[in-house]
Scaffold this motif. Structure first.
Motif, PDB file in Angstrom:
ATOM      1  N   CYS A  24       8.715 -25.031 -77.972  1.00 18.98           N
ATOM      2  CA  CYS A  24       7.869 -25.248 -76.806  1.00 18.98           C
ATOM      3  C   CYS A  24       8.337 -26.501 -76.075  1.00 18.98           C
ATOM      4  O   CYS A  24       8.436 -27.575 -76.676  1.00 18.98           O
ATOM      5  CB  CYS A  24       6.408 -25.386 -77.227  1.00 18.98           C
ATOM      6  N   GLY A  25       8.617 -26.364 -74.795  1.00 18.47           N
ATOM      7  CA  GLY A  25       9.058 -27.488 -73.985  1.00 18.47           C
ATOM      8  C   GLY A  25       7.946 -28.454 -73.642  1.00 18.47           C
ATOM      9  O   GLY A  25       8.187 -29.515 -73.084  1.00 18.47           O
ATOM     10  N   HIS A  26       6.726 -28.110 -73.991  1.00 15.71           N
ATOM     11  CA  HIS A  26       5.589 -28.987 -73.700  1.00 15.71           C
ATOM     12  C   HIS A  26       5.206 -29.815 -74.915  1.00 15.71           C
ATOM     13  O   HIS A  26       5.210 -31.034 -74.864  1.00 15.71           O
ATOM     14  CB  HIS A  26       4.400 -28.159 -73.214  1.00 15.71           C
ATOM     15  N   CYS A  27       4.912 -29.157 -76.024  1.00 19.81           N
ATOM     16  CA  CYS A  27       4.414 -29.874 -77.208  1.00 19.81           C
ATOM     17  C   CYS A  27       5.504 -30.114 -78.248  1.00 19.81           C
ATOM     18  O   CYS A  27       5.320 -30.898 -79.171  1.00 19.81           O
ATOM     19  CB  CYS A  27       3.246 -29.129 -77.844  1.00 19.81           C
ATOM     20  N   GLY A  28       6.642 -29.418 -78.117  1.00 23.87           N
ATOM     21  CA  GLY A  28       7.742 -29.606 -79.052  1.00 23.87           C
ATOM     22  C   GLY A  28       7.654 -28.777 -80.317  1.00 23.87           C
ATOM     23  O   GLY A  28       8.504 -28.898 -81.196  1.00 23.87           O
ATOM     24  N   ARG A  29       6.646 -27.932 -80.416  1.00 20.74           N
ATOM     25  CA  ARG A  29       6.518 -27.075 -81.599  1.00 20.74           C
ATOM     26  C   ARG A  29       7.762 -26.202 -81.732  1.00 20.74           C
ATOM     27  O   ARG A  29       8.269 -25.671 -80.751  1.00 20.74           O
ATOM     28  CB  ARG A  29       5.265 -26.222 -81.467  1.00 20.74           C
ATOM     29  N   LEU A  32       8.863 -20.978 -83.016  1.00 20.72           N
ATOM     30  CA  LEU A  32       7.955 -19.997 -82.428  1.00 20.72           C
ATOM     31  C   LEU A  32       8.657 -18.641 -82.430  1.00 20.72           C
ATOM     32  O   LEU A  32       9.889 -18.560 -82.443  1.00 20.72           O
ATOM     33  CB  LEU A  32       7.608 -20.389 -80.987  1.00 20.72           C
ATOM     34  N   LYS A  33       7.899 -17.563 -82.415  1.00 20.58           N
ATOM     35  CA  LYS A  33       8.502 -16.227 -82.338  1.00 20.58           C
ATOM     36  C   LYS A  33       9.270 -16.069 -81.031  1.00 20.58           C
ATOM     37  O   LYS A  33      10.263 -15.367 -80.962  1.00 20.58           O
ATOM     38  CB  LYS A  33       7.422 -15.151 -82.407  1.00 20.58           C
ATOM     39  N   GLY A  34       8.788 -16.724 -80.006  1.00 22.79           N
ATOM     40  CA  GLY A  34       9.404 -16.677 -78.689  1.00 22.79           C
ATOM     41  C   GLY A  34       8.632 -17.583 -77.760  1.00 22.79           C
ATOM     42  O   GLY A  34       7.624 -18.181 -78.143  1.00 22.79           O
ATOM     43  N   THR A  35       9.111 -17.713 -76.545  1.00 17.43           N
ATOM     44  CA  THR A  35       8.435 -18.541 -75.555  1.00 17.43           C
ATOM     45  C   THR A  35       8.316 -17.771 -74.251  1.00 17.43           C
ATOM     46  O   THR A  35       8.956 -16.734 -74.065  1.00 17.43           O
ATOM     47  CB  THR A  35       9.213 -19.848 -75.302  1.00 17.43           C
ATOM     48  N   ILE A  36       7.524 -18.313 -73.357  1.00 16.79           N
ATOM     49  CA  ILE A  36       7.352 -17.738 -72.033  1.00 16.79           C
ATOM     50  C   ILE A  36       8.054 -18.662 -71.047  1.00 16.79           C
ATOM     51  O   ILE A  36       7.810 -19.868 -71.043  1.00 16.79           O
ATOM     52  CB  ILE A  36       5.870 -17.577 -71.685  1.00 16.79           C
ATOM     53  N   ALA A  37       8.946 -18.102 -70.255  1.00 19.20           N
ATOM     54  CA  ALA A  37       9.681 -18.878 -69.261  1.00 19.20           C
ATOM     55  C   ALA A  37       8.844 -18.971 -67.992  1.00 19.20           C
ATOM     56  O   ALA A  37       8.366 -17.957 -67.471  1.00 19.20           O
ATOM     57  CB  ALA A  37      11.024 -18.224 -68.965  1.00 19.20           C
ATOM     58  N   VAL A  52      11.086 -23.731 -67.364  1.00 18.81           N
ATOM     59  CA  VAL A  52      10.637 -24.375 -68.595  1.00 18.81           C
ATOM     60  C   VAL A  52      10.184 -23.285 -69.548  1.00 18.81           C
ATOM     61  O   VAL A  52       9.775 -22.198 -69.120  1.00 18.81           O
ATOM     62  CB  VAL A  52       9.495 -25.381 -68.335  1.00 18.81           C
ATOM     63  N   HIS A  53      10.287 -23.549 -70.842  1.00 18.21           N
ATOM     64  CA  HIS A  53       9.902 -22.573 -71.862  1.00 18.21           C
ATOM     65  C   HIS A  53       8.762 -23.160 -72.685  1.00 18.21           C
ATOM     66  O   HIS A  53       8.936 -24.188 -73.332  1.00 18.21           O
ATOM     67  CB  HIS A  53      11.100 -22.237 -72.758  1.00 18.21           C
ATOM     68  N   TYR A  54       7.629 -22.499 -72.609  1.00 15.45           N
ATOM     69  CA  TYR A  54       6.431 -22.949 -73.308  1.00 15.45           C
ATOM     70  C   TYR A  54       5.926 -21.848 -74.222  1.00 15.45           C
ATOM     71  O   TYR A  54       6.114 -20.657 -73.939  1.00 15.45           O
ATOM     72  CB  TYR A  54       5.300 -23.271 -72.321  1.00 15.45           C
ATOM     73  N   GLY A  55       5.230 -22.254 -75.268  1.00 15.59           N
ATOM     74  CA  GLY A  55       4.456 -21.302 -76.042  1.00 15.59           C
ATOM     75  C   GLY A  55       3.315 -20.815 -75.157  1.00 15.59           C
ATOM     76  O   GLY A  55       3.020 -21.409 -74.117  1.00 15.59           O
ATOM     77  N   ALA A  56       2.668 -19.738 -75.552  1.00 12.81           N
ATOM     78  CA  ALA A  56       1.632 -19.137 -74.706  1.00 12.81           C
ATOM     79  C   ALA A  56       0.480 -20.090 -74.425  1.00 12.81           C
ATOM     80  O   ALA A  56       0.003 -20.184 -73.290  1.00 12.81           O
ATOM     81  CB  ALA A  56       1.115 -17.852 -75.337  1.00 12.81           C
TER      82      ALA A  56
END
Length: 93
Positions: A24-29, A32-37, A52-56
């Motif tokens: 995750c580009g926000h929290c750094g986790r 993840l199975k995948g991210t949302i662009a 940017v790629h973030y978790g949901a």
């Protein structure tokens, strides 16, 4: 801060999902199975910088929408991309 400035700050275009980026580009986790662009947009609705790629959950918070709505939008974007690729393949044949 005005409502317009807040809206501009939270404006994103959903590009779809990816399994290539799993952090995750926000929290750094990580893992993840995948991210949302997401593509940040300026006040005029134009692309602003790189995707940017973030978790949901983080993506939903950044865009000020519900996570379920973000996931639906990502599914729609993925489907549109697949359909466009299918049309392009048929056109090339």
């Amino acid at each position: 801060m005005t409502n317009t400035a807040a809206a501009a700050r939270n404006a994103f275009r959903v590009l779809g999902t990816t399994n290539d980026v799993t952090e995750c580009g926000h929290c750094g986790r990580v893992e993840l199975k995948g991210t949302i662009a997401l593509m940040p947009l300026d006040a005029d609705g134009n692309d602003e910088g790189d995707a940017v790629h973030y978790g949901a959950v983080c993506g939903a918070r950044a865009a000020s929408i519900k996570a379920a709505d973000l996931r639906k939008a990502a599914t729609v974007a993925d489907r549109a991309k697949r359909d466009a690729e299918r049309v392009e393949r048929k056109r090339a044949d």
